[in-house]
Design an enzyme around this catalytic site. Structure first.
Site, mmCIF file in Angstrom:
data_model
loop_
_atom_site.group_PDB
_atom_site.id
_atom_site.type_symbol
_atom_site.label_atom_id
_atom_site.label_comp_id
_atom_site.label_asym_id
_atom_site.label_seq_id
_atom_site.Cartn_x
_atom_site.Cartn_y
_atom_site.Cartn_z
ATOM 1 N N ARG A 137 -4.561 -2.576 10.278
ATOM 2 C CA ARG A 137 -5.170 -3.908 10.202
ATOM 3 C C ARG A 137 -5.054 -4.655 11.526
ATOM 4 N NH1 ARG A 137 -6.235 -7.587 6.162
ATOM 5 N NH2 ARG A 137 -5.348 -6.201 4.592
ATOM 6 N N GLY A 159 0.825 -1.198 0.000
ATOM 7 C CA GLY A 159 0.000 0.000 0.000
ATOM 8 C C GLY A 159 0.861 1.250 0.000
ATOM 9 N N GLU A 176 -9.350 0.368 11.636
ATOM 10 C CA GLU A 176 -10.022 -0.527 10.683
ATOM 11 C C GLU A 176 -9.850 -1.996 11.069
ATOM 12 O OE1 GLU A 176 -8.331 -0.139 6.781
ATOM 13 O OE2 GLU A 176 -6.323 -0.703 7.437
ATOM 14 N N THR A 221 5.277 1.564 6.327
ATOM 15 C CA THR A 221 3.881 1.230 6.594
ATOM 16 C C THR A 221 3.289 2.254 7.543
ATOM 17 O OG1 THR A 221 2.325 -0.315 7.661
ATOM 18 C CG2 THR A 221 4.613 -0.445 8.352
ATOM 19 N N ASP A 241 0.894 1.713 9.382
ATOM 20 C CA ASP A 241 0.452 0.999 10.580
ATOM 21 C C ASP A 241 1.512 0.988 11.681
ATOM 22 O OD1 ASP A 241 -1.686 0.470 8.966
ATOM 23 O OD2 ASP A 241 -1.436 -1.703 8.927
#
Length: 403
Positions: free
Chosen positions: A197, A13, A267, A150, A152
């Site tokens: 995630r 991503g 999410e 990332t 995240d």
């Protein structure tokens, strides 16, 4: 030293670091190894399999500093797993019966690549590790050095991945505007879905950045635009236990008192429960080449909206997602400094034939080093005992515990 041929690719991503990392690599090689030939494979490992690359020209080298101004990737991304032959065949990247690792290795060998830089998350860099191991087993000398990307911030054992700081700051900017929707109608429930995630770091950091951004705002006394309207009332992360009934009661009290309620949700919060619920109902859940649930098809924010809207007697509810807005931004000053340090180390390691992923190693007291590929993993959980997170939750007034 023999002349080097350096290839780079970005994969997975987007994150607010890809363009700058590519620009930084071009700049650094131009400074310390100006004779090195530079190419970039287009669209990640897809470009390697298809032999689709960009030759970095003299003009590109001179203009490389411009890349720090942009988000996205100037060389394109994709999600390709070289050990998933069936998926590669399905996508037309290799022929039936071909081993994608071998195809990629032969492409690198045919192109004369001696150094490969992969800019991506754990999947990108573990795929790079698979490729490096295959090449070594087949007597091809290739140095592979990854840069950890990332939003995240969930790569083990790396303390801070590239792009995450920017994503939190930009997500806060996004919600600063969206929060004004609380004034659009009485009893409004606004849910801000943030990427993440398995890890709640970005949601927590975005909440922290938003509170910091808005804490010194001045308002017109007596009007409805005030600190309460701009506040956050709940934060839900994958690492936290979730009691729907208790939280609904708490939020309803807030709604009854103020006429609005604001929720930040990762999410990945309650993701396993949502997937299990849908599969039990007979739904087929889509997954990517790495076996991950295609999280954009799940709509976790929508699930929370469905659960809460009636329970808090909301007259209006909406879900706003900052993910694409935040992940496609150009790197901020903090990330630019981090990118610069990691790029310098990546180039130094590559020229010294040291493979791995650059990052501040939590297993070695946060030292910036080139971390061995076998130690790189995804899904690092956010530590709920982090001091700044406790301060955020104290400000919000929400009690929490680990799942």
């Amino acid at each position: 030293m023999a002349k080097q041929k350096v290839a780079m690719l970005t994969a997975g991503g987007l994150a607010p670091c890809l363009s700058s990392a590519v620009g930084g690599l071009i700049e650094r090689y131009s400074d310390v190894a100006p004779d090195a030939e530079l190419i970039a494979y287009k669209s990640g490992y897809q470009g390697v399999l298809l032999g689709d690359s960009i030759q970095i020209s003299k003009d590109m080298r001179q203009k490389a500093p411009l890349l720090h101004r942009f988000g996205g990737s100037p060389i394109g991304n994709s999600r390709v797993k070289l050990t998933n032959a069936a998926d590669c065949v399905k996508r037309g990247l290799v022929k039936e019966g071909e081993n994608p690792l071998r195809v990629a290795a032969e492409r690198l060998a045919d192109d004369g690549v001696t150094i490969l830089h992969t800019i991506g998350g754990d999947d990108t860099n573990t795929t790079a590790a698979d490729l490096a191991a295959y090449l070594a087993a087949n007597n091809y000398d290739l140095t592979v050095v990854g840069l950890p990307k990332t939003v995240d911030n969930d790569v083990v054992p790396i303390r801070q991945s590239l792009g995450a700081w920017t994503a939190a700051e930009v997500g806060a900017h996004f919600f600063d505007n969206v929060s004004n929707e609380q004034s659009a109608a009485p009893r409004t429930l606004v849910i801000h879905e943030v990427m993440g995630r398995h890890c709640g770091w970005l949601t927590a950091a975005t909440a922290r950045a938003y509170l910091s951004r808005t804490k010194n705002y001045e308002y017109v006394d007596g009007m409805m635009m005030n600190a309460g309207l701009k506040s956050i009332n709940a934060v839900y992360l994958p690492e936290m236990a979730f009691d729907l009934q208790a939280e609904a009661e708490r939020l309803k009290e807030i709604m009854d008192k103020t006429g609005h309620a604001t929720v930040f949700v990762s999410e990945g919060a309650c993701l396993d429960a949502i997937v299990a619920e849908r599969e039990a109902a007979g739904e087929t859940i889509k997954r990517d080449a790495f076996g991950h649930v295609k999280i954009d098809t799940i709509n976790v924010g929508g699930w929370f909206q469905k659960q809460f809207a009636n329970l808090v007697n909301a007259e209006r509810s909406l879900v706003q997602k900052s993910g694409y807005f935040a992940r496609s931004a150009p790197a901020n000053a903090d990330d630019l400094r981090l990118i610069h340090s990691m790029v310098d180390l990546a180039v130094e390691s590559a020229l010294n034939k040291v493979s791995g992923v650059t990052g501040h190693d939590e297993g070695q007291d946060g030292k910036l080093r080139t971390i061995e590929f076998p130690r790189i993993k995804g899904g690092k959980a956010f530590d709920l005992s982090t001091r700044w997170f406790a301060e955020v939750m104290d400000t919000i007034g929400q009690k929490y515990q680990e799942a």
